[in-house]
Design a protein around this motif. Structure first.
Motif, PDB file in Angstrom:
ATOM      1  N   ASP A  84      -2.102  18.846   2.968  1.00 20.82           N
ATOM      2  CA  ASP A  84      -2.182  20.216   3.459  1.00 20.82           C
ATOM      3  C   ASP A  84      -2.483  20.119   4.948  1.00 20.82           C
ATOM      4  OD1 ASP A  84      -2.566  22.834   4.044  1.00 20.82           O
ATOM      5  OD2 ASP A  84      -4.390  23.088   2.851  1.00 20.82           O
ATOM      6  N   PRO A  85      -1.495  20.345   5.805  1.00 25.01           N
ATOM      7  CA  PRO A  85      -1.698  20.122   7.240  1.00 25.01           C
ATOM      8  C   PRO A  85      -2.687  21.069   7.896  1.00 25.01           C
ATOM      9  CG  PRO A  85       0.427  21.147   6.834  1.00 25.01           C
ATOM     10  CD  PRO A  85      -0.140  20.798   5.495  1.00 25.01           C
ATOM     11  N   GLY A  86      -3.080  22.119   7.190  1.00 25.03           N
ATOM     12  CA  GLY A  86      -4.075  23.019   7.744  1.00 25.03           C
ATOM     13  C   GLY A  86      -3.473  24.273   8.351  1.00 25.03           C
ATOM     14  N   PRO A  87      -4.319  25.210   8.742  1.00 23.80           N
ATOM     15  CA  PRO A  87      -3.843  26.517   9.230  1.00 23.80           C
ATOM     16  C   PRO A  87      -3.047  26.441  10.528  1.00 23.80           C
ATOM     17  CG  PRO A  87      -6.200  26.266   9.611  1.00 23.80           C
ATOM     18  CD  PRO A  87      -5.788  25.111   8.753  1.00 23.80           C
ATOM     19  N   MET A  88      -3.194  25.369  11.279  1.00 28.64           N
ATOM     20  CA  MET A  88      -2.480  25.255  12.547  1.00 28.64           C
ATOM     21  C   MET A  88      -0.966  25.257  12.356  1.00 28.64           C
ATOM     22  SD  MET A  88      -3.183  25.110  15.773  1.00 28.64           S
ATOM     23  CE  MET A  88      -4.905  24.680  15.631  1.00 28.64           C
ATOM     24  N   PHE A  89      -0.520  24.811  11.170  1.00 32.95           N
ATOM     25  CA  PHE A  89       0.913  24.693  10.918  1.00 32.95           C
ATOM     26  C   PHE A  89       1.398  25.662   9.840  1.00 32.95           C
ATOM     27  CE2 PHE A  89      -0.712  20.573  12.342  1.00 32.95           C
ATOM     28  CZ  PHE A  89       0.054  20.394  13.478  1.00 32.95           C
ATOM     29  N   LYS A  90       0.611  26.681   9.548  1.00 33.35           N
ATOM     30  CA  LYS A  90       1.022  27.700   8.586  1.00 33.35           C
ATOM     31  C   LYS A  90       1.446  28.959   9.337  1.00 33.35           C
ATOM     32  CE  LYS A  90      -1.910  25.922   4.892  1.00 33.35           C
ATOM     33  NZ  LYS A  90      -3.060  26.174   3.992  1.00 33.35           N
ATOM     34  N   PRO A  91       2.681  29.419   9.125  1.00 35.57           N
ATOM     35  CA  PRO A  91       3.200  30.557   9.904  1.00 35.57           C
ATOM     36  C   PRO A  91       2.381  31.826   9.704  1.00 35.57           C
ATOM     37  CG  PRO A  91       4.969  29.422   8.729  1.00 35.57           C
ATOM     38  CD  PRO A  91       3.680  28.879   8.189  1.00 35.57           C
ATOM     39  N   GLU A  92       2.205  32.548  10.784  1.00 34.00           N
ATOM     40  CA  GLU A  92       1.595  33.870  10.750  1.00 34.00           C
ATOM     41  C   GLU A  92       2.680  34.887  11.101  1.00 34.00           C
ATOM     42  OE1 GLU A  92      -1.600  33.720  13.521  1.00 34.00           O
ATOM     43  OE2 GLU A  92      -2.878  32.459  12.236  1.00 34.00           O
ATOM     44  N   HIS A  93       2.729  35.976  10.355  1.00 36.68           N
ATOM     45  CA  HIS A  93       3.812  36.942  10.514  1.00 36.68           C
ATOM     46  C   HIS A  93       3.382  38.084  11.440  1.00 36.68           C
ATOM     47  CE1 HIS A  93       6.477  35.203   7.429  1.00 36.68           C
ATOM     48  NE2 HIS A  93       5.336  34.823   6.861  1.00 36.68           N
ATOM     49  N   TYR A  94       4.260  38.374  12.383  1.00 36.56           N
ATOM     50  CA  TYR A  94       4.032  39.448  13.349  1.00 36.56           C
ATOM     51  C   TYR A  94       5.154  40.470  13.202  1.00 36.56           C
ATOM     52  CZ  TYR A  94       0.858  36.076  15.501  1.00 36.56           C
ATOM     53  OH  TYR A  94      -0.152  35.168  15.733  1.00 36.56           O
ATOM     54  N   SER A  95       4.782  41.699  12.899  1.00 35.38           N
ATOM     55  CA  SER A  95       5.773  42.754  12.721  1.00 35.38           C
ATOM     56  C   SER A  95       6.188  43.319  14.079  1.00 35.38           C
ATOM     57  CB  SER A  95       5.206  43.867  11.840  1.00 35.38           C
ATOM     58  OG  SER A  95       6.129  44.927  11.727  1.00 35.38           O
ATOM     59  N   LEU A  96       7.489  43.432  14.271  1.00 41.61           N
ATOM     60  CA  LEU A  96       8.004  43.996  15.519  1.00 41.61           C
ATOM     61  C   LEU A  96       8.020  45.518  15.481  1.00 41.61           C
ATOM     62  CD1 LEU A  96      10.984  41.546  16.171  1.00 41.61           C
ATOM     63  CD2 LEU A  96       8.675  41.456  17.106  1.00 41.61           C
ATOM     64  N   GLY A  97       7.979  46.073  14.274  1.00 40.01           N
ATOM     65  CA  GLY A  97       7.904  47.523  14.130  1.00 40.01           C
ATOM     66  C   GLY A  97       9.073  48.251  14.769  1.00 40.01           C
ATOM     67  N   GLU A  98       8.745  49.301  15.487  1.00 33.63           N
ATOM     68  CA  GLU A  98       9.774  50.123  16.117  1.00 33.63           C
ATOM     69  C   GLU A  98      10.064  49.698  17.555  1.00 33.63           C
ATOM     70  OE1 GLU A  98       8.446  54.113  15.835  1.00 33.63           O
ATOM     71  OE2 GLU A  98       8.547  54.189  13.637  1.00 33.63           O
ATOM     72  N   SER A  99       9.535  48.552  17.944  1.00 34.06           N
ATOM     73  CA  SER A  99       9.740  48.098  19.320  1.00 34.06           C
ATOM     74  C   SER A  99      11.110  47.469  19.532  1.00 34.06           C
ATOM     75  CB  SER A  99       8.654  47.090  19.708  1.00 34.06           C
ATOM     76  OG  SER A  99       8.689  45.965  18.837  1.00 34.06           O
ATOM     77  N   VAL A 100      11.867  47.283  18.446  1.00 32.21           N
ATOM     78  CA  VAL A 100      13.203  46.693  18.566  1.00 32.21           C
ATOM     79  C   VAL A 100      14.235  47.689  18.054  1.00 32.21           C
ATOM     80  CG1 VAL A 100      12.362  44.330  18.351  1.00 32.21           C
ATOM     81  CG2 VAL A 100      12.967  45.605  16.293  1.00 32.21           C
ATOM     82  N   PRO A 101      15.463  47.616  18.539  1.00 35.95           N
ATOM     83  CA  PRO A 101      16.519  48.526  18.062  1.00 35.95           C
ATOM     84  C   PRO A 101      16.805  48.332  16.577  1.00 35.95           C
ATOM     85  CG  PRO A 101      17.190  47.348  20.054  1.00 35.95           C
ATOM     86  CD  PRO A 101      15.923  46.719  19.598  1.00 35.95           C
ATOM     87  N   HIS A 102      17.384  49.334  15.957  1.00 34.23           N
ATOM     88  CA  HIS A 102      17.631  49.281  14.516  1.00 34.23           C
ATOM     89  C   HIS A 102      18.644  48.205  14.142  1.00 34.23           C
ATOM     90  CE1 HIS A 102      20.925  51.798  16.034  1.00 34.23           C
ATOM     91  NE2 HIS A 102      21.608  51.392  14.978  1.00 34.23           N
ATOM     92  N   TRP A 103      19.528  47.847  15.097  1.00 32.15           N
ATOM     93  CA  TRP A 103      20.540  46.835  14.800  1.00 32.15           C
ATOM     94  C   TRP A 103      20.016  45.409  14.944  1.00 32.15           C
ATOM     95  CZ3 TRP A 103      20.808  43.915  19.112  1.00 32.15           C
ATOM     96  CH2 TRP A 103      20.519  44.519  20.339  1.00 32.15           C
ATOM     97  N   PRO A 105      18.440  42.059  14.060  1.00 37.43           N
ATOM     98  CA  PRO A 105      18.364  41.476  12.710  1.00 37.43           C
ATOM     99  C   PRO A 105      16.960  41.108  12.247  1.00 37.43           C
ATOM    100  CG  PRO A 105      19.244  39.875  14.271  1.00 37.43           C
ATOM    101  CD  PRO A 105      19.147  41.177  15.004  1.00 37.43           C
ATOM    102  N   TRP A 106      16.031  40.833  13.177  1.00 34.03           N
ATOM    103  CA  TRP A 106      14.691  40.391  12.780  1.00 34.03           C
ATOM    104  C   TRP A 106      13.681  41.509  13.001  1.00 34.03           C
ATOM    105  CZ3 TRP A 106      17.498  36.962  16.139  1.00 34.03           C
ATOM    106  CH2 TRP A 106      18.091  35.887  15.460  1.00 34.03           C
ATOM    107  N   LYS A 107      13.010  41.881  11.942  1.00 31.91           N
ATOM    108  CA  LYS A 107      11.993  42.924  12.025  1.00 31.91           C
ATOM    109  C   LYS A 107      10.580  42.352  12.120  1.00 31.91           C
ATOM    110  CE  LYS A 107      15.144  46.009  11.781  1.00 31.91           C
ATOM    111  NZ  LYS A 107      15.542  46.730  13.018  1.00 31.91           N
ATOM    112  N   ASP A 108      10.437  41.087  11.821  1.00 34.99           N
ATOM    113  CA  ASP A 108       9.146  40.425  11.998  1.00 34.99           C
ATOM    114  C   ASP A 108       9.384  38.967  12.371  1.00 34.99           C
ATOM    115  OD1 ASP A 108       8.124  39.327   8.716  1.00 34.99           O
ATOM    116  OD2 ASP A 108      10.122  39.614   9.530  1.00 34.99           O
ATOM    117  N   LEU A 109       8.379  38.353  12.954  1.00 36.38           N
ATOM    118  CA  LEU A 109       8.472  36.971  13.407  1.00 36.38           C
ATOM    119  C   LEU A 109       7.410  36.135  12.712  1.00 36.38           C
ATOM    120  CD1 LEU A 109       8.940  37.488  17.261  1.00 36.38           C
ATOM    121  CD2 LEU A 109      10.717  36.965  15.585  1.00 36.38           C
ATOM    122  N   ALA A 110       7.788  34.931  12.325  1.00 40.97           N
ATOM    123  CA  ALA A 110       6.847  33.973  11.737  1.00 40.97           C
ATOM    124  C   ALA A 110       6.562  32.900  12.778  1.00 40.97           C
ATOM    125  CB  ALA A 110       7.424  33.361  10.466  1.00 40.97           C
ATOM    126  N   ILE A 111       5.347  32.879  13.270  1.00 39.12           N
ATOM    127  CA  ILE A 111       4.973  31.962  14.349  1.00 39.12           C
ATOM    128  C   ILE A 111       3.775  31.127  13.905  1.00 39.12           C
ATOM    129  CG2 ILE A 111       4.172  31.787  16.739  1.00 39.12           C
ATOM    130  CD1 ILE A 111       5.558  34.434  17.295  1.00 39.12           C
TER     131      ILE A 111
END
Length: 222
Positions: A84-103, A105-111
């Motif tokens: 288990d490499p630990g939390p440093m290498f586990k993706p955290e999801h960030y929602s882009l919400g309405e800050s991006v156009p409807h077209w 393709p990505w509505k959230d980012l896993a970083i």
């Protein structure tokens, strides 16, 4: 314990920076950067800096997906391939919400958290580490030599290739120890900090809170 990624990522960023500094300088270079290195240009420096920072963010994500790069290692055994490499290498999801156009393709980012740290490494590799090369160039000019050695045809010696790597290695170690490595605190250190930094009333309140916590834990176990 350390993992291979903490060695390969900083080293790779120096290589990437060198390559793109050469490419941008070769095709777009017009303005000399520093007299110690006449072939260095501002165009190459800026282009390589931007490319290195972006590459650091993306490369950390790619490397962070492989356990053989992220598993902590104590020796050369194969048990570290699965962990288990630990939390440093586990993706955290960030929602882009309405800050991006409807077209879009990505509505959230896993970083991965390691990607944010990689940005700091990329920034150092692109802006500060090259000065290790500038210093080496000045050193060679002072002694009127072209290269430190000739073990690598067309590139000089090992030292000629490792000048920036040595600067980067020192920074990567200090950064890891300061911001990434878990800090080990003994009971004596914690008590000393409590006695030094808390008032008598705060110490008394802490004592009462700890007593309540221990009492609740005992009730839960019974």
């Amino acid at each position: 314990m350390v993992c291979l990624l903490r060695f390969l990522l900083p080293a790779s960023l120096i290589v990437i920076n060198d390559i793109f500094a050469y490419l941008f300088g070769f095709f777009l270079g017009r303005t000399p950067l520093i007299k110690l290195s006449p072939k260095k240009t501002w165009e190459g420096f800026i282009g390589a800096s931007v490319t290195t920072i972006i590459s650091a963010f993306l490369l950390a994500n790619v490397m962070g997906r492989f356990q053989w790069l992220t598993c902590p290692r104590k020796d050369l055994s194969t048990g570290w391939l699965y962990c288990d490499p630990g939390p440093m290498f586990k993706p955290e999801h960030y929602s882009l919400g309405e800050s991006v156009p409807h077209w879009f393709p990505w509505k959230d980012l896993a970083i991965m958290p390691v990607q944010w740290h990689a940005l700091a490494l990329g920034l150092f590799a692109s802006i500060i580490a090259p000065f290790g090369g500038f210093f080496a160039s000045g050193f060679k000019r002072a002694f009127k030599i072209k290269d430190f050695g000739d073990s690598i045809p067309g590139h000089g010696g090992i030292t000629d290739r490792m000048d920036c790597q040595m600067v980067m290695a020192v920074f990567a170690y200090i950064y890891h120890q300061s911001f990434i490595a878990p800090q080990n605190f003994s009971v004596e250190i914690i008590l000393d900090q409590i006695l030094r930094n808390l008032t008598y009333e705060e110490q008394k309140y802490l004592y009462e809170q700890l007593g309540e916590m221990f009492h609740e834990r005992q009730l839960g176990q019974n």
